[in-house]
Design an enzyme around this catalytic site. Structure first.
Site, short mmCIF file in Angstrom:
data_model
loop_
_atom_site.label_atom_id
_atom_site.label_comp_id
_atom_site.label_asym_id
_atom_site.label_seq_id
_atom_site.Cartn_x
_atom_site.Cartn_y
_atom_site.Cartn_z
N ASP A 36 53.06 35.65 12.16
CA ASP A 36 53.08 34.73 13.05
C ASP A 36 52.67 33.41 12.44
OD1 ASP A 36 53.82 36.57 15.27
OD2 ASP A 36 51.80 37.69 14.73
N HIS B 101 49.18 40.17 18.50
CA HIS B 101 50.33 39.91 17.80
C HIS B 101 51.55 40.29 19.20
CE1 HIS B 101 54.03 40.04 15.51
NE2 HIS B 101 54.35 41.41 15.57
P1 NAD Z 1 62.14 51.43 11.09
O1 NAD Z 1 62.41 52.34 12.24
O2 NAD Z 1 63.11 50.91 10.04
O3 NAD Z 1 61.15 52.30 10.27
C1 NAD Z 1 60.01 52.95 10.74
C2 NAD Z 1 59.87 54.27 9.95
O4 NAD Z 1 58.67 55.03 10.27
C3 NAD Z 1 61.06 55.26 10.10
O5 NAD Z 1 61.39 55.66 8.75
C4 NAD Z 1 60.37 56.59 10.72
O6 NAD Z 1 60.92 57.73 10.22
C5 NAD Z 1 58.82 56.27 10.44
N1 NAD Z 1 57.79 56.85 11.18
C6 NAD Z 1 58.06 57.10 12.55
N2 NAD Z 1 56.73 57.67 12.94
C7 NAD Z 1 55.97 57.99 11.85
C8 NAD Z 1 54.81 58.43 11.67
N3 NAD Z 1 54.15 59.11 12.60
N4 NAD Z 1 54.44 58.77 10.50
C9 NAD Z 1 55.19 58.19 9.23
N5 NAD Z 1 56.16 57.62 9.28
C10 NAD Z 1 56.77 57.27 10.67
O7 NAD Z 1 61.07 50.43 11.55
P2 NAD Z 1 60.65 48.91 10.63
O8 NAD Z 1 61.60 48.12 11.14
O9 NAD Z 1 60.36 49.38 9.43
O10 NAD Z 1 59.25 48.57 11.61
C11 NAD Z 1 58.25 49.49 11.49
C12 NAD Z 1 57.23 48.92 12.62
O11 NAD Z 1 56.50 47.85 12.31
C13 NAD Z 1 57.74 48.70 14.03
O12 NAD Z 1 56.63 49.32 14.69
C14 NAD Z 1 58.02 47.25 14.29
O13 NAD Z 1 57.82 46.93 15.34
C15 NAD Z 1 56.57 46.87 13.11
N6 NAD Z 1 56.55 45.43 12.81
C16 NAD Z 1 55.55 44.68 12.99
C17 NAD Z 1 55.47 43.64 12.76
C18 NAD Z 1 54.22 42.76 12.73
O14 NAD Z 1 54.11 41.30 12.68
N7 NAD Z 1 52.98 43.33 12.97
C19 NAD Z 1 56.48 42.77 12.02
C20 NAD Z 1 57.97 43.50 11.92
C21 NAD Z 1 57.65 45.01 12.37
C1 LMR Z 2 57.98 40.78 14.73
O1 LMR Z 2 57.31 40.05 15.18
O2 LMR Z 2 59.15 40.46 14.30
C2 LMR Z 2 57.93 42.29 14.70
O3 LMR Z 2 56.51 42.50 15.63
C3 LMR Z 2 58.99 43.11 15.23
C4 LMR Z 2 59.11 42.86 16.89
O4 LMR Z 2 59.19 43.82 17.61
O5 LMR Z 2 59.21 41.80 17.36
#
Ligand code: NAD
Ligand code: LMR
Length: 328
Positions: free
Chosen positions: A159, A187
């Site tokens: 962010d 967030h």
């Molecule tokens: P994705 O679906 O591509 O990958 C997530 C992976 O986590 C999958 O491979 C899944 O099998 C695995 N998984 C699910 N449950 C699990 C568990 N209990 N233990 C271990 N692995 C597990 O998703 P992504 O795009 O990589 O995003 C992951 C997370 O990050 C999401 O919750 C997304 O919203 C979050 N995210 C946060 C931010 C932030 O700024 N904080 C930014 C982007 C994404």
């Molecule tokens: C982001 O900010 O891109 C992540 O937290 C993914 C989402 O759900 O927005």
């Protein structure tokens, strides 16, 4: 050769993992002379894809990559971990708020917190990325009470980076010209990007962007909604920028923060700015370079900023109430 750092990454076969892992293994995160041992954690259905990720990491022949362990066993996955990057969880789809994921993702962080407490190294640092990251971090931290509260972080650096990019574009300056741009709160779509204390080339933002209505309106809204805009465009949530922000968060915690700047990360409140102690809330922070951060004191948010921040803190309190049964 230094002793390898053990870095555990959950959700290692996911999109963020795919961008993140080669950068850790190459030395970009922990330094060009620091070997790393990766512990890659997935759930069973993700293990086949994870095997492919491991093949690719091996095929990079990274000189600093000491070893890789791919596992769905949390005890093995966090064994001896110095850093745990908790990415694994379900991402939201279009039309959802991040907190709508609490029912699915929240419980994941009970077992992970407990396994970290049982197995990690004494100097463990944890960064939660999986959403809703603030409250997931709260759950993990509360399920690992013997680990000091100052070791737990949730990611708001993405962010901050989004806000810097938006301000730079509007002001016609470079991202690097912007300092002291902190994200306050959750967030989520209530986060507050504090434009009033941010600086552009050392001067107040208002000198470059006199249009207060834009700052109070579209600027804040666009930063708050940027994650949703990416989901709408890509059909998938941000991954490259999220991995980059995770890397910058770890770097910011491991390096001393320059005296004329600060960085955003959500961490356990110590009661600063009236935020309930223990709530995982984003503040402007500074690090001494030892993997910890302290909240910058005495920042004047002004009436507008204070009201926005309070909305976000209220949302964090609501999320905490929603997961009360997950907090021992
Ligand atoms: P994705 O679906 O591509 O990958 C997530 C992976 O986590 C999958 O491979 C899944 O099998 C695995 N998984 C699910 N449950 C699990 C568990 N209990 N233990 C271990 N692995 C597990 O998703 P992504 O795009 O990589 O995003 C992951 C997370 O990050 C999401 O919750 C997304 O919203 C979050 N995210 C946060 C931010 C932030 O700024 N904080 C930014 C982007 C994404
Ligand atoms: C982001 O900010 O891109 C992540 O937290 C993914 C989402 O759900 O927005």
């Amino acid at each position: 050769m230094k002793k390898p750092l053990v870095v555990s990454v959950t959700g290692a076969a996911g999109q963020i993992g795919y961008s993140l892992l080669p950068r850790i293994a190459s030395g970009q995160v922990f330094g060009p002379d620091q070997p790393v041992s990766l512990r890659l954690i997935e759930i069973e259905p993700g293990m086949k894809a994870l095997a492919g990720v491991v093949m690719e990491l091996n095929d990079c022949a990274f000189p600093l990559l000491e070893s890789i362990e791919a596992t769905s066993d949390l005890d093995a996955g966090f064994d001896g971990a110095n850093w745990a990057l908790l990415v694994g969880s379900v991402p939201r789809k279009a039309g959802m708020e991040r907190k709508d994921l609490l029912g699915i993702n929240g419980k994941i962080f009970i077992g992970q917190g407990q396994a970290i407490e049982r197995n990690a190294s004494d100097d463990i640092r944890v960064l939660v990325v999986g959403n809703p990251c603030n409250t997931n971090c709260l759950i993990a931290m509360n399920n690992a009470r013997s680990i000091p509260a100052d070791r737990w972080f949730a990611m708001t650096r993405l962010d901050e980076n989004r806000a810097k990019s938006a301000l730079a574009e509007k002001a016609g300056v470079h991202n690097r010209d912007i300092t002291k741009l902190a994200i306050w709160g959750n967030h989520s779509s209530t986060l507050y990007p504090d434009f009033e204390n941010a600086l552009i080339n050392g001067d107040p933002v208002s000198k470059f962007i006199p249009e207060r209505a834009w700052l109070e309106g579209d600027f804040i809204k666009n930063v708050q909604q940027r994650g949703a805009a990416i989901i709408a465009a890509r059909g998938l949530s941000s991954a490259k920028s999220a991995a980059h922000a995770a890397i910058e968060t770890v770097q910011a915690l491991r390096e001393a923060t320059p005296a004329d700047d600060w960085h955003s990360v959500a961490l356990a409140s110590d009661g600063s700015y009236g935020v309930e102690k223990g709530l995982i809330c984003s503040f402007p922070t500074r690090s001494k370079g030892d993997g910890s951060a302290s909240i910058v004191q005495g920042v004047d948010l002004g009436e507008f900023g204070q009201a926005k921040f309070q909305l976000s803190v209220n949302e964090l309190l609501e999320e905490k109430a929603m997961v009360s049964e997950l907090l021992p």
